[in-house]
Design an enzyme around this catalytic site. Structure first.
Site, PDB file in Angstrom:
ATOM      1  N   HIS A 497       0.832  -1.201   0.000  1.00  0.00           N
ATOM      2  CA  HIS A 497       0.000   0.000   0.000  1.00  0.00           C
ATOM      3  C   HIS A 497       0.871   1.257   0.000  1.00  0.00           C
ATOM      4  O   HIS A 497       0.681   2.156  -0.836  1.00  0.00           O
ATOM      5  CB  HIS A 497      -0.914  -0.016   1.225  1.00  0.00           C
ATOM      6  CG  HIS A 497      -1.792   1.186   1.355  1.00  0.00           C
ATOM      7  ND1 HIS A 497      -3.128   1.167   1.033  1.00  0.00           N
ATOM      8  CD2 HIS A 497      -1.535   2.460   1.774  1.00  0.00           C
ATOM      9  CE1 HIS A 497      -3.650   2.366   1.231  1.00  0.00           C
ATOM     10  NE2 HIS A 497      -2.702   3.172   1.691  1.00  0.00           N
ATOM     11  N   GLU A 498       1.801   1.327   0.930  1.00  0.00           N
ATOM     12  CA  GLU A 498       2.637   2.518   1.018  1.00  0.00           C
ATOM     13  C   GLU A 498       3.522   2.667  -0.207  1.00  0.00           C
ATOM     14  O   GLU A 498       3.794   3.787  -0.660  1.00  0.00           O
ATOM     15  CB  GLU A 498       3.477   2.488   2.300  1.00  0.00           C
ATOM     16  CG  GLU A 498       2.664   2.511   3.586  1.00  0.00           C
ATOM     17  CD  GLU A 498       1.653   3.651   3.641  1.00  0.00           C
ATOM     18  OE1 GLU A 498       1.932   4.718   3.065  1.00  0.00           O
ATOM     19  OE2 GLU A 498       0.593   3.470   4.259  1.00  0.00           O
ATOM     20  N   HIS A 501       1.705   4.515  -2.887  1.00  0.00           N
ATOM     21  CA  HIS A 501       1.842   5.966  -2.731  1.00  0.00           C
ATOM     22  C   HIS A 501       3.206   6.421  -3.251  1.00  0.00           C
ATOM     23  O   HIS A 501       3.326   7.448  -3.934  1.00  0.00           O
ATOM     24  CB  HIS A 501       1.723   6.360  -1.259  1.00  0.00           C
ATOM     25  CG  HIS A 501       0.333   6.364  -0.723  1.00  0.00           C
ATOM     26  ND1 HIS A 501      -0.694   7.052  -1.323  1.00  0.00           N
ATOM     27  CD2 HIS A 501      -0.200   5.780   0.383  1.00  0.00           C
ATOM     28  CE1 HIS A 501      -1.804   6.893  -0.616  1.00  0.00           C
ATOM     29  NE2 HIS A 501      -1.535   6.122   0.420  1.00  0.00           N
ATOM     30  N   HIS A 504       3.345   6.643  -6.979  1.00  0.00           N
ATOM     31  CA  HIS A 504       2.626   7.837  -7.443  1.00  0.00           C
ATOM     32  C   HIS A 504       3.560   9.046  -7.389  1.00  0.00           C
ATOM     33  O   HIS A 504       3.550   9.904  -8.293  1.00  0.00           O
ATOM     34  CB  HIS A 504       1.398   8.055  -6.563  1.00  0.00           C
ATOM     35  CG  HIS A 504       0.310   8.841  -7.209  1.00  0.00           C
ATOM     36  ND1 HIS A 504      -0.863   9.161  -6.554  1.00  0.00           N
ATOM     37  CD2 HIS A 504       0.181   9.397  -8.439  1.00  0.00           C
ATOM     38  CE1 HIS A 504      -1.653   9.842  -7.362  1.00  0.00           C
ATOM     39  NE2 HIS A 504      -1.032  10.019  -8.508  1.00  0.00           N
TER      40      HIS A 504
END
Length: 709
Positions: A497-498, A501, A504
């Site tokens: 998940h991290e 980020h 991105h």
């Protein structure tokens, strides 16, 4: 510099550093925070550097802004005469404050916290001054209306429009007395946010329980016992030490057979920073919450909004408060019948198999884990040996390399701030394009949770490209002895998940800082890339790259894979309802209550729980006093963003399900339309460009196992 980027800097107030040198080792004429570096010189930064650096930079920036405004008044501004030099000024401040902010959350000491917090009001005052600077606003408007506008790129035009929007949200149009009051509110809110975070960290670290032997720890797996023993050893004790850090708290709540122990630890955790529990009143965040909510509503009113919730939507995808509430109510309605069934099943199992006639809040996690093991013959602890941290990390890199054609390599020469931290660089066609710090393990002085933050933002200045650098931070169970850390599947999912980020931020192709990476992205769309990455942790092809038994190196066996997927949506409706509960509480708190007391806040939370929660509640639970997302982070009136973005991520993933999870064309399209675009275009436009249609809620419900779909 525009107010949006400055406010982004101010939101980075949850990080920190521990340097052992004495104050006279480095002369103060040498201040590393005032020098330009490709990476932060962590080993040189000391508390006494922080205030002088920020004071000097803020003076330099104010003078720079005034000079640019004076120039714009003499001739029509263009990008190079206004926006580019403002961006350069902003980057000067970012390069100094980013490492201080990060270290405040990862290596906290009293001296560094004091130095960090001492700068918050100065930064807030500067941000407010900037956002309400009428001359600078006129300069931006002149750029927007002037002859240079048609020649600006799409990203540059987006940045200008965002800047003008943020000036208005900052109160540039307010009369003097209201402008002054707005500045006072923003300054106070910045201070309250930091105080909330500090008191929660202090409350978390204030409590511990030492046990001489493991007689009360029956049921805990060996890995958890080793962690608790290491906790004790680190404090010079024998036996075991339970703390409220997640790697310590969670195993006790989930596995300890001793019900009284579970109750004691649960009570300490859910009463942190409150008027209840073992440290009642000592670190109480209730007054902070009351003042924060009152000031937020007052600020929204000054700016012409009916509530802070309406104010927050000005920078989000959602169009209105009624749309957000309708979205959340719809999710709750679809999940509630199934959630009630799931809890009734849990009660039945507890009664028939464990002899518990009534489930208390501290029983739910324990009984759930027992039921999961009974039904699926699988537990998170059973999976740990297959996810040694080094293998999970290398597998993550392999997934990303296969999906996007990039290469990740560790750089051991990079400056660091703790022996556990690693630095990596991303390469494409043997050319470096980004980098990131990876900080995986929980430790004293590090705030809980997991997050990604900017270290450097991709931007171009005078033809030179600054590469994006990310901080990726987790709080996993640390290694014990010579064995590598063994992660649960949940922790692996958090890592992915991290890193989503991080991708991105790092794979952006935007050269304008204000729309580079996650900057300028609607807050309720920013979780799309992170939630998307989690899906690889549930696929056979992905798990073959991620998993490898700590002893044999064997990937996760098919039998365990089948059990893992069978258990994927275990109590999924209960989990969805919990997220909707947090989201509704947050949004209604900022929509309905103008000047709430602590009693009002509790009453609203109780009413939301009464409507949609299916699990038992403890009257002493003060969840809100530790709700950092909305009181010390950027999610105020925006926690719903997690579910909103999950609609987007689930639908995006369905495109990979249709084409193949490592399909190159689909991966390239996702990278191009979502990751590379950053905030240069509207999030809804980007999703439409990737998926070819408007988002559908059906994939989310299907992936979540909600039968009402």
């Amino acid at each position: 510099m525009d107010s949006q980027r400055c406010h982004a800097l101010l939101s980075q107030t949850q990080r920190y550093h521990d340097h052992q040198n004495s104050a006279d080792e480095v002369p103060m004429s040498h201040n590393p925070l005032l020098e330009r570096h490709s990476l932060p010189p962590f080993g040189d930064i000391r508390p006494e550097h922080i205030a002088p650096a920020i004071d000097a930079l803020l003076e330099e920036l104010r003078e720079g802004v005034e000079a640019l405004v004076a120039r714009a008044e003499q001739q029509a501004p263009d990008w190079d005469s206004l926006a580019a030099p403002l961006e350069a000024l902003n980057d000067r401040l970012s390069q100094a404050w980013s490492p201080v902010s990060h270290l405040n959350g990862t290596m906290s000491t009293p001296e560094l916290r004091e130095a960090h917090d001492g700068c918050l009001q100065k930064l807030s005052d500067y941000s407010t001054w900037l956002g309400q600077h009428e001359g600078l606003f006129r300069a931006w408007q002149a750029l927007r209306d002037g002859p240079a506008w048609p020649d600006l790129s799409e990203a540059q035009q987006r940045a200008v429009d965002n800047a003008l929007r943020d000036f208005r949200l900052a109160g540039v149009d307010l009369p003097p007395e209201k402008k002054k009051r707005s500045a006072e509110i923003r300054s106070r809110l910045s201070s309250l946010s930091s105080t909330f975070s500090n008191q929660l960290l202090d409350a978390t670290q204030a409590w511990s329980l030492d046990l001489d032997d493991d007689s009360r720890l029956k049921g805990l797996p060996e890995s958890s016992l080793a962690t608790l023993a290491a906790n004790a050893e680190a404090k010079g004790h024998s036996g075991f030490r339970i703390t409220l850090d997640f790697p310590s708290f969670y195993p006790v709540i989930s596995y300890a057979d001793d019900r009284e122990l579970r109750q004691e630890v649960y009570t300490a955790f859910v009463t942190r920073a409150s008027d209840q529990g073992p440290h009642a009143g000592k670190y109480d965040n209730a007054p902070i919450i009351e003042e924060t909510l009152r000031l937020r509503q007052e600020l929204a009113g000054l700016l012409g909004f009916s509530s802070y919730a309406e104010y927050s939507l000005a920078t989000k995808m959602a169009d209105s408060a009624s749309q957000v509430l309708g979205f959340l109510d719809d999710l709750a309605a679809r999940a509630l019948p199934q959630g009630r069934e799931e809890f009734a099943e849990l009660e039945r199992y507890a009664r028939e198999e464990l002899g518990l006639t009534e489930l208390a809040p501290w029983d739910v996690g324990y009984v759930s884990e027992k039921l999961r093991e009974a039904r699926y013959a699988i537990s998170q602890e059973q999976l740990r040996p297959y996810f040694p941290a080094p293998k999970a990390v290398s597998g993550l890199f392999a997934v990303v390399e296969r999906l996007y054609g990039i290469h990740i390599k560790e750089d051991t020469s990079a400056p660091s701030y703790h022996p556990d931290v690693r630095f990596y660089r991303l390469f494409e066609n043997q050319t470096p394009i980004a980098g990131f710090y990876l900080d995986l393990y929980a430790r004293e002085g590090k705030r809980g949770g997991a997050w990604m933050d900017e270290c450097r933002v991709r931007r171009r200045e005078n033809g030179e490209l600054q590469l994006p650098i990310a901080y990726l931070t987790c709080n996993f169970t640390r290694p014990v002895g010579d064995q590598p850390a063994l992660l649960t599947h949940d922790e692996v999912t958090t890592l992915f998940h991290e890193f989503g980020h991080g991708l991105h931020h790092m794979l952006t192709r935007q050269d304008v800082a204000d729309v580079s990476g996650i900057n300028g992205v609607a807050w309720d769309a920013v979780e799309l890339p992170s939630q998307f990455m989690e899906n690889f942790c549930w696929e056979r092809e992905g798990l073959d790259l991620i998993s490898g038994h700590v002893d044999s190196g064997e990937p996760l066996p098919q039998e365990l894979f089948d059990k893992l997927n069978a258990a994927k949506n275990f109590q999924s409706a209960m989990g969805l309802l919990r997220q909707v509960e947090f989201s509704l509480f947050d949004f209604r708190l900022h929509l309905e209550l103008e000047a709430p007391s602590a009693t009002d806040v509790q009453a609203l939370l109780d009413s939301v729980r009464e409507a949609i929660s299916v699990v038992p509640k403890a009257e002493f639970n003060r969840f809100q006093n530790g709700f950092s997302h909305i009181f010390a982070g950027g999610y105020a009136a925006g926690y719903y963003s997690y579910k909103w973005a999950e609609v987007l991520s689930a639908d995006a993933w369905s495109a990979f399900e249709e084409a193949g999870i490592f399909d190159q064309e689909t991966g390239s399209r996702f990278r191009r339309e979502i990751l590379e675009a950053g905030g240069a275009r509207d999030a809804a436009e980007l999703f439409l460009a990737f998926r070819g249609r408007e988002p559908s809620i059906d994939p989310l419900l299907r992936h979540s196992g909600i039968r009402a779909a």
